[in-house]
Design an enzyme around this catalytic site. Sequence first.
Site, PDB file in Angstrom:
ATOM      1  N   GLY A  10     -29.166  30.690 -37.989  1.00 40.31           N
ATOM      2  CA  GLY A  10     -29.472  30.944 -39.217  1.00 40.31           C
ATOM      3  C   GLY A  10     -29.558  29.744 -40.090  1.00 40.31           C
ATOM      4  O   GLY A  10     -28.746  29.029 -39.681  1.00 40.31           O
ATOM      5  N   ARG A  73     -33.067  33.217 -32.092  1.00 42.00           N
ATOM      6  CA  ARG A  73     -33.335  33.972 -30.678  1.00 42.00           C
ATOM      7  C   ARG A  73     -33.436  33.379 -29.529  1.00 42.00           C
ATOM      8  O   ARG A  73     -32.886  33.573 -28.579  1.00 42.00           O
ATOM      9  CB  ARG A  73     -34.673  34.892 -30.943  1.00 42.00           C
ATOM     10  CG  ARG A  73     -34.621  35.510 -32.198  1.00 42.00           C
ATOM     11  CD  ARG A  73     -35.812  36.510 -32.500  1.00 42.00           C
ATOM     12  NE  ARG A  73     -35.750  37.139 -33.486  1.00 42.00           N
ATOM     13  CZ  ARG A  73     -36.398  38.485 -33.657  1.00 42.00           C
ATOM     14  NH1 ARG A  73     -37.303  38.895 -32.755  1.00 42.00           N
ATOM     15  NH2 ARG A  73     -36.231  38.984 -34.642  1.00 42.00           N
ATOM     16  N   ASP A 104     -21.777  29.101 -34.302  1.00 34.71           N
ATOM     17  CA  ASP A 104     -21.012  29.341 -33.122  1.00 34.71           C
ATOM     18  C   ASP A 104     -21.911  29.528 -32.062  1.00 34.71           C
ATOM     19  O   ASP A 104     -21.772  28.857 -30.738  1.00 34.71           O
ATOM     20  CB  ASP A 104     -20.015  30.369 -33.118  1.00 34.71           C
ATOM     21  CG  ASP A 104     -20.616  31.537 -33.637  1.00 34.71           C
ATOM     22  OD1 ASP A 104     -21.648  31.605 -34.064  1.00 34.71           O
ATOM     23  OD2 ASP A 104     -19.609  32.631 -33.775  1.00 34.71           O
ATOM     24  N   THR A 126     -22.555  26.897 -41.331  1.00 38.03           N
ATOM     25  CA  THR A 126     -22.847  28.226 -41.580  1.00 38.03           C
ATOM     26  C   THR A 126     -22.114  28.756 -42.955  1.00 38.03           C
ATOM     27  O   THR A 126     -21.112  28.019 -43.460  1.00 38.03           O
ATOM     28  CB  THR A 126     -21.996  28.918 -40.606  1.00 38.03           C
ATOM     29  OG1 THR A 126     -21.881  30.516 -40.914  1.00 38.03           O
ATOM     30  CG2 THR A 126     -20.554  28.709 -40.407  1.00 38.03           C
ATOM     31  N   ASP A 128     -21.033  31.281 -43.386  1.00 37.66           N
ATOM     32  CA  ASP A 128     -19.818  32.075 -43.153  1.00 37.66           C
ATOM     33  C   ASP A 128     -18.435  31.493 -42.994  1.00 37.66           C
ATOM     34  O   ASP A 128     -17.429  31.996 -43.258  1.00 37.66           O
ATOM     35  CB  ASP A 128     -19.711  32.847 -42.006  1.00 37.66           C
ATOM     36  CG  ASP A 128     -21.343  33.673 -42.122  1.00 37.66           C
ATOM     37  OD1 ASP A 128     -21.742  34.084 -43.133  1.00 37.66           O
ATOM     38  OD2 ASP A 128     -21.655  34.052 -40.789  1.00 37.66           O
ATOM     39  N   ASP A 130     -16.900  30.197 -40.679  1.00 34.77           N
ATOM     40  CA  ASP A 130     -16.182  30.623 -39.561  1.00 34.77           C
ATOM     41  C   ASP A 130     -16.119  30.199 -38.304  1.00 34.77           C
ATOM     42  O   ASP A 130     -15.656  30.618 -37.261  1.00 34.77           O
ATOM     43  CB  ASP A 130     -16.557  32.223 -39.357  1.00 34.77           C
ATOM     44  CG  ASP A 130     -18.261  32.323 -38.737  1.00 34.77           C
ATOM     45  OD1 ASP A 130     -18.727  31.256 -38.805  1.00 34.77           O
ATOM     46  OD2 ASP A 130     -18.412  33.369 -38.308  1.00 34.77           O
ATOM     47  N   ARG A 172     -20.280  38.027 -41.508  1.00 35.85           N
ATOM     48  CA  ARG A 172     -20.004  38.615 -40.434  1.00 35.85           C
ATOM     49  C   ARG A 172     -18.602  39.213 -40.196  1.00 35.85           C
ATOM     50  O   ARG A 172     -18.236  39.896 -41.026  1.00 35.85           O
ATOM     51  CB  ARG A 172     -20.340  37.601 -39.219  1.00 35.85           C
ATOM     52  CG  ARG A 172     -21.935  37.245 -39.231  1.00 35.85           C
ATOM     53  CD  ARG A 172     -22.374  36.552 -37.784  1.00 35.85           C
ATOM     54  NE  ARG A 172     -21.396  35.463 -37.532  1.00 35.85           N
ATOM     55  CZ  ARG A 172     -21.588  34.963 -36.648  1.00 35.85           C
ATOM     56  NH1 ARG A 172     -22.541  35.291 -35.650  1.00 35.85           N
ATOM     57  NH2 ARG A 172     -20.690  33.663 -36.486  1.00 35.85           N
TER      58      ARG A 172
HETATM   59  O1  F6P Z   1     -24.289  33.372 -39.614  1.00 42.18           O
HETATM   60  C1  F6P Z   1     -24.822  33.771 -41.159  1.00 42.18           C
HETATM   61  C2  F6P Z   1     -25.216  34.810 -41.383  1.00 42.18           C
HETATM   62  O2  F6P Z   1     -25.798  34.539 -42.666  1.00 42.18           O
HETATM   63  C3  F6P Z   1     -24.371  36.189 -41.461  1.00 42.18           C
HETATM   64  O3  F6P Z   1     -23.352  36.149 -42.584  1.00 42.18           O
HETATM   65  C4  F6P Z   1     -25.423  37.457 -41.548  1.00 42.18           C
HETATM   66  O4  F6P Z   1     -24.551  38.493 -40.836  1.00 42.18           O
HETATM   67  C5  F6P Z   1     -26.492  36.657 -40.613  1.00 42.18           C
HETATM   68  O5  F6P Z   1     -26.376  35.536 -40.440  1.00 42.18           O
HETATM   69  C6  F6P Z   1     -27.632  37.312 -40.608  1.00 42.18           C
HETATM   70  O6  F6P Z   1     -28.731  36.640 -39.860  1.00 42.18           O
HETATM   71  P1  F6P Z   1     -30.198  37.004 -39.704  1.00 42.18           P
HETATM   72  O7  F6P Z   1     -31.065  35.896 -40.387  1.00 42.18           O
HETATM   73  O8  F6P Z   1     -30.840  37.206 -38.546  1.00 42.18           O
HETATM   74  O9  F6P Z   1     -30.288  38.189 -40.838  1.00 42.18           O
END
Ligand code: F6P
Length: 349
Positions: A10, A73, A104, A126, A128, A130, A172
């Site tokens: 992401g 993906r 990660d 990220t 997050d 994390d 997450r």
């Molecule tokens: O890892 C970053 C993040 O933004 C998470 O907090 C969230 O759950 C996920 O990506 C959402 O990803 P997507 O772009 O697939 O909706």
Amino acid sequence: MRIGVLTGGGDCPGLNAVIRAVTKSLLRQCGAEVIGIEDGFSGLMQDRTRVLDWRAVSGILFSGGTILGTSNRANPMASEADTEAALATARKHGLDALVAIGGDGTMAIAHGLAGCGLPVVGVPKTIDNDIEGCERSFGFDTAVATVTEALERVQTTGQSHGRVMIVETMGRYAGWIALEAGVAGAADVILLPEIDYNPQAVLDACLAREHRQHYTVICIGEGAKPRGGAMTIERMMTDSPDPIRLGGVANVLREWLQPHLGSEVRATVLGHVQRGGRPTPFDRVLATQFGNQAAQLVQQGKFNRMVTLAGGRLDSIPLGQVAGKNRRVPMDHPLLIAARQIGVSFGDA
Ligand code: F6P
């Protein structure tokens, strides 16, 4: 030297700042050719590249997203054929190394490719915050600023209507965004994935405020779950290295609370608003430092490592120490303790 650069997983604010710093540093310091790989590992498998020269990375420091595109993906480690496709692109362009900027999932793939002989340097990204071994990832500060502003806005409208306002953040399985933004945005209740909440304790906090202040703000991380319950999964994406997409926990909590309260309970899911837009100055600076550090590792021939920030200092650790791990909020974190001490409820009473 020819160095490939890609952004995987992401997106987050600050990716362009890293691309810019890696490229400028390599161009200036060792005259390397920098090859941008489009759309993350999917571009590596499908040979979609473009040259990153000085002009290509000028004027992008302030912009959100990634000029290279990304994919959460594509996984070149999914099959032998996919791995070979990725390595073939690296061979075709004569890449001496690859700088992989991602979370990660991207670090795990980078570690796999390094095991197949492709020299790789990882840069953690990220919102997050994390990633194992990295105390602050760029993008996080911007996300916290966005969520904090949302909480402020929700405060005033919640106060006007005497409502219970629930704001759901990303993150997450880690509650860093909910914790920092919750404190900065004056949330009365902060619910984290690390602390299973007792719905009755959340209700008690709302009832106490209903009698005194007439409104309540709850900040809940998307990975939070009630005691004995499960996380709220929005959808499964079977073609993704990380198939679980969380989302909707604010509504689950809203539905539980509403019958027990006189005040109206409303839920807001912030979603991708948290990932978009311009990076804060802090994230621009951190991302620039990370990008330059990655270029230094490449020049020093220190591969299969990820740039880190530890004890406030730039460093690097082996990718193998990062892959498959998740850095979560520890129960003795000073901010968690301080928030408890000023009366914030974490729903675990
Ligand atoms: O890892 C970053 C993040 O933004 C998470 O907090 C969230 O759950 C996920 O990506 C959402 O990803 P997507 O772009 O697939 O909706």
